[in-house]
Design a protein around this motif. Structure first.
Motif, PDB file in Angstrom:
ATOM      1  N   GLY A  74     -13.789   4.219  -0.219  1.00  0.00           N
ATOM      2  CA  GLY A  74     -12.938   3.363  -1.028  1.00  0.00           C
ATOM      3  C   GLY A  74     -13.587   2.962  -2.329  1.00  0.00           C
ATOM      4  O   GLY A  74     -14.790   2.713  -2.380  1.00  0.00           O
ATOM      5  N   GLU A 102      -4.824   6.531   0.173  1.00  0.00           N
ATOM      6  CA  GLU A 102      -4.180   5.224   0.186  1.00  0.00           C
ATOM      7  C   GLU A 102      -4.492   4.509  -1.127  1.00  0.00           C
ATOM      8  O   GLU A 102      -5.617   4.590  -1.623  1.00  0.00           O
ATOM      9  N   TYR A 118      -8.408   4.484  -1.295  1.00  0.00           N
ATOM     10  CA  TYR A 118      -9.167   4.979  -0.145  1.00  0.00           C
ATOM     11  C   TYR A 118      -8.735   6.416   0.111  1.00  0.00           C
ATOM     12  O   TYR A 118      -7.555   6.742   0.026  1.00  0.00           O
ATOM     13  N   VAL A 120     -14.449  -3.790   0.685  1.00  0.00           N
ATOM     14  CA  VAL A 120     -14.177  -3.564   2.102  1.00  0.00           C
ATOM     15  C   VAL A 120     -14.013  -2.066   2.300  1.00  0.00           C
ATOM     16  O   VAL A 120     -13.150  -1.445   1.674  1.00  0.00           O
ATOM     17  N   GLN A 121     -14.829  -1.488   3.144  1.00  0.00           N
ATOM     18  CA  GLN A 121     -14.723  -0.057   3.446  1.00  0.00           C
ATOM     19  C   GLN A 121     -14.008   0.126   4.778  1.00  0.00           C
ATOM     20  O   GLN A 121     -14.182  -0.676   5.694  1.00  0.00           O
ATOM     21  N   LYS A 122     -13.177   1.164   4.860  1.00  0.00           N
ATOM     22  CA  LYS A 122     -12.429   1.453   6.082  1.00  0.00           C
ATOM     23  C   LYS A 122     -13.106   2.617   6.799  1.00  0.00           C
ATOM     24  O   LYS A 122     -13.492   3.585   6.141  1.00  0.00           O
ATOM     25  N   PRO A 123     -13.230   2.556   8.105  1.00  0.00           N
ATOM     26  CA  PRO A 123     -13.865   3.657   8.836  1.00  0.00           C
ATOM     27  C   PRO A 123     -13.142   4.983   8.565  1.00  0.00           C
ATOM     28  O   PRO A 123     -11.920   5.060   8.632  1.00  0.00           O
ATOM     29  N   GLN A 127      -3.904   0.593  -2.829  1.00  0.00           N
ATOM     30  CA  GLN A 127      -3.479  -0.776  -2.554  1.00  0.00           C
ATOM     31  C   GLN A 127      -3.137  -1.462  -3.876  1.00  0.00           C
ATOM     32  O   GLN A 127      -3.891  -1.346  -4.855  1.00  0.00           O
ATOM     33  N   GLN A 138       0.842  -1.187   0.000  1.00  0.00           N
ATOM     34  CA  GLN A 138       0.000   0.000   0.000  1.00  0.00           C
ATOM     35  C   GLN A 138       0.880   1.241   0.000  1.00  0.00           C
ATOM     36  O   GLN A 138       1.899   1.280   0.679  1.00  0.00           O
ATOM     37  N   GLU A 169      -9.832  10.158   2.551  1.00  0.00           N
ATOM     38  CA  GLU A 169     -10.660  10.766   3.600  1.00  0.00           C
ATOM     39  C   GLU A 169     -11.513  11.909   3.069  1.00  0.00           C
ATOM     40  O   GLU A 169     -12.580  12.176   3.600  1.00  0.00           O
ATOM     41  N   ARG A 184       0.731   5.304   0.898  1.00  0.00           N
ATOM     42  CA  ARG A 184      -0.075   6.288   1.636  1.00  0.00           C
ATOM     43  C   ARG A 184       0.608   7.637   1.546  1.00  0.00           C
ATOM     44  O   ARG A 184       1.828   7.719   1.588  1.00  0.00           O
ATOM     45  N   TYR A 231     -12.943   6.520   5.729  1.00  0.00           N
ATOM     46  CA  TYR A 231     -12.455   6.603   4.349  1.00  0.00           C
ATOM     47  C   TYR A 231     -13.568   6.194   3.389  1.00  0.00           C
ATOM     48  O   TYR A 231     -14.472   5.444   3.741  1.00  0.00           O
TER      49      TYR A 231
END
Length: 181
Positions: free
Chosen positions: A113, A73, A89, A106-109, A75, A60, A91, A62, A111
């Motif tokens: 994506g 981010e 991803y 898959v979602q990240k808190p 990946q 990844q 913000e 960043r 963010y």
């Protein structure tokens, strides 16, 4: 005297077999290739390029976006013929942000994506201390922005390394944070 002749021939046979095995092992290690991700930073002012590698297939990138001042981010997966950008991803959502792609599975808190799945032969990435660029793989976080001068171009590409290549180059997480050797 007859007792020593079989013993000597046994030692000679064992020694010859050991030397043959050693030669075979050395040749085998020179031929066997391992897929890696190579990270190359162009040399500054006639300095040699800095090169390191890692063997993990997933990594990844960043950084803090220069306009939104928020973390982004990306990946990637190493493939035999390039790199696959799988997901992004971020913000903050602004101009130029991909918004027509499917949402990432898959979602990240905190963010948003998107699933990208774009194949690239390699990456050319300019890093600086302001953007705090880093490379994450396995259990390692390489703060690349601390290893290179500001606005250095970092090239990330899949490669095949033989034993000698692996022996002569550093793992990226083993490079000191001040960039010294």
């Amino acid at each position: 005297m007859t007792n020593k002749q079989p013993n000597n021939s046994l030692w000679l046979s064992t020694g010859a077999a050991f030397i043959a095995a050693l030669v075979f092992f050395t040749l085998w290690m020179g031929v066997i290739l391992q897929p890696v991700v190579e990270v190359r930073v162009a040399g500054v002012e006639d300095a040699d390029d800095t090169v390191c590698y890692f063997v993990e297939p997933d990594f990844q990138l960043r950084w803090i976006h220069s306009v939104e001042k928020q973390w982004w981010e990306e990946q990637y997966q190493r493939k035999s013929d390039g790199l696959l950008l799988t997901t992004t991803y971020f913000e903050a959502f602004g101009a130029g942000t991909p918004s027509t792609e499917m949402l990432a599975p898959v979602q990240k808190p905190g963010y948003l994506g998107y699933q990208i799945n774009e194949k690239l032969p390699n990456l050319n990435w300019v890093v600086s201390r302001l953007t705090k660029g880093e490379i994450d793989y396995g259990d390692h976080r390489v703060l690349i922005h601390q290893l290179v001068p500001d606005y250095s171009e970092v090239t990330i590409m899949p490669k095949m390394y033989g034993f000698i290549d692996r022996f002569n180059k550093d793992f990226c997480h083993d490079i000191p944070s001040d960039g010294s050797r």
